[in-house]
Design a protein around this motif. Structure first.
Motif, PDB file in Angstrom:
ATOM      1  N   MET A  71     -39.643 -89.543  45.372  1.00  0.00           N
ATOM      2  CA  MET A  71     -40.668 -89.586  46.548  1.00  0.00           C
ATOM      3  C   MET A  71     -40.694 -88.215  47.430  1.00  0.00           C
ATOM      4  O   MET A  71     -41.270 -87.577  47.865  1.00  0.00           O
ATOM      5  N   TYR A  72     -39.256 -88.033  47.636  1.00  0.00           N
ATOM      6  CA  TYR A  72     -38.857 -86.819  48.605  1.00  0.00           C
ATOM      7  C   TYR A  72     -39.265 -85.701  48.040  1.00  0.00           C
ATOM      8  O   TYR A  72     -39.678 -84.742  48.677  1.00  0.00           O
ATOM      9  N   ASP A  73     -38.797 -85.658  46.745  1.00  0.00           N
ATOM     10  CA  ASP A  73     -39.168 -84.123  45.843  1.00  0.00           C
ATOM     11  C   ASP A  73     -40.604 -83.980  45.917  1.00  0.00           C
ATOM     12  O   ASP A  73     -41.013 -82.845  46.006  1.00  0.00           O
ATOM     13  N   LYS A  74     -41.345 -85.121  45.561  1.00  0.00           N
ATOM     14  CA  LYS A  74     -42.904 -84.806  45.649  1.00  0.00           C
ATOM     15  C   LYS A  74     -43.536 -84.496  46.952  1.00  0.00           C
ATOM     16  O   LYS A  74     -44.083 -83.642  47.165  1.00  0.00           O
TER      17      LYS A  74
ATOM     18  N   MET B  76     -44.574 -91.442  55.889  1.00  0.00           N
ATOM     19  CA  MET B  76     -43.512 -92.268  56.277  1.00  0.00           C
ATOM     20  C   MET B  76     -43.534 -93.449  55.752  1.00  0.00           C
ATOM     21  O   MET B  76     -42.499 -94.099  55.433  1.00  0.00           O
ATOM     22  N   ALA B  77     -44.513 -94.189  55.786  1.00  0.00           N
ATOM     23  CA  ALA B  77     -44.578 -95.605  55.606  1.00  0.00           C
ATOM     24  C   ALA B  77     -44.205 -95.980  53.984  1.00  0.00           C
ATOM     25  O   ALA B  77     -43.514 -96.795  53.550  1.00  0.00           O
ATOM     26  N   ARG B  78     -44.696 -94.710  53.365  1.00  0.00           N
ATOM     27  CA  ARG B  78     -44.436 -95.017  51.770  1.00  0.00           C
ATOM     28  C   ARG B  78     -42.925 -94.693  51.549  1.00  0.00           C
ATOM     29  O   ARG B  78     -42.294 -95.290  50.618  1.00  0.00           O
ATOM     30  N   MET B  79     -42.412 -93.804  52.235  1.00  0.00           N
ATOM     31  CA  MET B  79     -40.816 -93.698  52.049  1.00  0.00           C
ATOM     32  C   MET B  79     -40.121 -94.562  52.515  1.00  0.00           C
ATOM     33  O   MET B  79     -39.050 -94.688  52.223  1.00  0.00           O
TER      34      MET B  79
ATOM     35  N   ASN C   7     -51.280-101.807  53.293  1.00  0.00           N
ATOM     36  CA  ASN C   7     -52.028-100.709  53.843  1.00  0.00           C
ATOM     37  C   ASN C   7     -51.961-100.871  55.280  1.00  0.00           C
ATOM     38  O   ASN C   7     -52.108 -99.656  56.013  1.00  0.00           O
ATOM     39  N   GLN C   8     -52.051-101.981  56.074  1.00  0.00           N
ATOM     40  CA  GLN C   8     -52.149-102.273  57.327  1.00  0.00           C
ATOM     41  C   GLN C   8     -50.669-101.664  58.052  1.00  0.00           C
ATOM     42  O   GLN C   8     -50.740-101.028  59.194  1.00  0.00           O
ATOM     43  N   TRP C   9     -49.543-101.705  57.310  1.00  0.00           N
ATOM     44  CA  TRP C   9     -48.458-101.305  57.847  1.00  0.00           C
ATOM     45  C   TRP C   9     -48.427 -99.702  57.725  1.00  0.00           C
ATOM     46  O   TRP C   9     -48.041 -98.996  58.664  1.00  0.00           O
ATOM     47  N   GLY C  10     -48.844 -99.047  56.775  1.00  0.00           N
ATOM     48  CA  GLY C  10     -49.265 -97.423  56.885  1.00  0.00           C
ATOM     49  C   GLY C  10     -50.142 -97.082  58.057  1.00  0.00           C
ATOM     50  O   GLY C  10     -49.927 -96.114  58.557  1.00  0.00           O
ATOM     51  N   LEU C  11     -51.064 -97.951  58.365  1.00  0.00           N
ATOM     52  CA  LEU C  11     -51.985 -97.621  59.570  1.00  0.00           C
ATOM     53  C   LEU C  11     -51.099 -97.786  60.730  1.00  0.00           C
ATOM     54  O   LEU C  11     -51.476 -97.029  61.786  1.00  0.00           O
ATOM     55  N   LEU C  12     -50.445 -98.647  60.804  1.00  0.00           N
ATOM     56  CA  LEU C  12     -49.644 -99.038  62.083  1.00  0.00           C
ATOM     57  C   LEU C  12     -48.600 -97.865  62.131  1.00  0.00           C
ATOM     58  O   LEU C  12     -48.516 -97.328  63.398  1.00  0.00           O
ATOM     59  N   MET C  13     -47.890 -97.490  61.102  1.00  0.00           N
ATOM     60  CA  MET C  13     -47.256 -96.311  61.415  1.00  0.00           C
ATOM     61  C   MET C  13     -47.680 -94.881  61.703  1.00  0.00           C
ATOM     62  O   MET C  13     -47.286 -94.001  62.390  1.00  0.00           O
ATOM     63  N   SER C  14     -49.018 -94.682  61.011  1.00  0.00           N
ATOM     64  CA  SER C  14     -49.667 -93.509  61.524  1.00  0.00           C
ATOM     65  C   SER C  14     -49.982 -93.724  63.002  1.00  0.00           C
ATOM     66  O   SER C  14     -49.920 -92.643  63.686  1.00  0.00           O
TER      67      SER C  14
ATOM     68  N   ILE D 114     -48.286 -94.924  65.177  1.00  0.00           N
ATOM     69  CA  ILE D 114     -47.022 -94.736  66.212  1.00  0.00           C
ATOM     70  C   ILE D 114     -46.752 -93.300  65.986  1.00  0.00           C
ATOM     71  O   ILE D 114     -46.555 -92.622  67.283  1.00  0.00           O
ATOM     72  N   GLU D 115     -46.776 -92.590  64.840  1.00  0.00           N
ATOM     73  CA  GLU D 115     -46.585 -91.146  64.709  1.00  0.00           C
ATOM     74  C   GLU D 115     -47.719 -90.314  65.474  1.00  0.00           C
ATOM     75  O   GLU D 115     -47.176 -89.515  65.987  1.00  0.00           O
ATOM     76  N   GLU D 116     -48.951 -90.750  65.644  1.00  0.00           N
ATOM     77  CA  GLU D 116     -49.977 -89.902  66.271  1.00  0.00           C
ATOM     78  C   GLU D 116     -49.525 -90.170  67.689  1.00  0.00           C
ATOM     79  O   GLU D 116     -49.792 -89.216  68.360  1.00  0.00           O
TER      80      GLU D 116
END
Length: 335
Positions: A130-133, A151-154, A224-231, A233-235
């Motif tokens: 995933m990091y290489d991708k 970042m949530a995917r990683m 999916n909801q966790w990805g939105l939360l991470m986004s 926080i990042e924003e």
């Protein structure tokens, strides 16, 4: 199950050695499980007067392996009862049961010992991939994608694979071996009763499968909801100066709290359904055991089966040995 097989085909080949050792020790553990409790049959038959035969020693070349093995085992047990008495014989067979169980637990430990490098290695390989991708992706991708989601995917998604799929790998390879070995012995002992068992087990599996499908949908919503939360926080961290400049703290807090509340509700639903797995499988397993006990006991009482009471006790021990692997396998599919 399809996603698990894709991961296995893609990431397991470098660890074939560990997988082979795991399967070998799983087979050995299944073999020792079956024959560790087999010593119960002769002592029950002889001590309680069911078997009145006088056994004589047979040379290995004078019969099939199965006939010679069991005959000689009964012969030596009979000789011990005559020489040392029933109590000492029972103690010796109990000690043999302990030794074989010790060997079985040792084989079970070694099967888990050799699967651990494969589990950890697959997670490491996925994280590296995933990091290489991410490094290979064009800049245009990051103008549209949210960095928090990446970042949530990683982090979260890889951790989810480690906690669910990888932790279930040893169960995925161990339990089918035990189930097949026990079913084979059950068929040898009584194919009629085993046919009845094979009708009952899938019915319990259908109930567990319906719950598992609901879990899969809810888990996808949670990720999916966790990805939105991470986004979110990042924003917030990236635009904190702008938020403070426009006095938008209350607005962003309300948005985050609302998303976090959604995640809280989904997590509760998933946890409650997961906690249902063990009680449901135990209840369904008990129902199955009760039905088999009634059906098999009826066959023996009516003399419609070649099995006698000690053999039926051993049959029920083997069948009970299937229940835990079946429950663990259902939990693996859940995970």
């Amino acid at each position: 199950m399809k996603e698990l097989l894709i991961i296995i085909r893609r990431f397991v080949p470098p660890y074939k050695k560990y997988l082979a050792l795991n399967i070998i020790f799983n087979i050995l553990a299944a073999f020792l499980t079956l024959f560790s409790f087999a010593v119960v049959i002769p002592i029950l038959r002889m001590l309680f007067g069911i078997d009145q035969m006088n056994y004589t020693h047979i040379a290995w070349e004078n019969g099939s392996f199965k006939e010679v093995f069991f005959n000689n085992f009964y012969y030596y047990t009979q000789e011990m009862i005559t020489t040392y008495g029933p109590s000492i014989t029972l103690a010796a067979l109990a000690a043999l049961l302990v030794v074989m169980t010790g060997l079985k637990t040792g084989a079970t430990f070694l099967s888990s010992y050799f699967i651990i490098p494969m589990r950890s290695g697959i997670v490491r390989d996925i994280r590296n991939y995933m990091y290489d991708k991410i490094v290979r992706l064009p800049i245009s991708y990051f103008t549209d994608a949210r960095k928090g989601d990446v970042m949530a995917r990683m982090t979260g998604d890889v951790a989810e694979i480690e906690n669910s799929i990888m932790s279930s790998l040893d169960m995925f390879f161990k339990n089918p071996v035990m189930i097949i070995a026990c079913l084979t012995m059950m068929i040898i002992m009584s194919w009629q009763l085993t046919l009845f068992v094979l009708v009952l087990i899938p019915m319990a599996g259908l109930v567990m499968g319906r719950v598992g499908k609901r879990l899969k949908r809810q888990s996808l919503e949670a990720q999916n909801q966790w990805g939105l939360l991470m986004s979110n926080i990042e924003e917030t961290l990236g635009g904190l100066r702008i938020i403070k400049a426009f006095n938008a703290e209350d607005k962003v807090k309300a948005r985050f709290h609302a998303g976090n509340q959604v995640f809280y509700k989904i997590s509760n639903r998933i946890a409650r359904r997961q906690s249902l797995a063990h009680p449901m499988s135990e209840f369904l397993g008990t129902i199955t055991i009760a039905i088999v006990l009634w059906f098999g006991g009826t066959l023996i009482i009516d003399h419609r089966s070649s099995m006698e009471a000690p053999d039926f006790i051993y049959y029920m021990i083997i069948f009970y040995s299937i229940i835990n692997p079946a429950k663990e396998l259902s939990k693996s599919v859940y995970a």
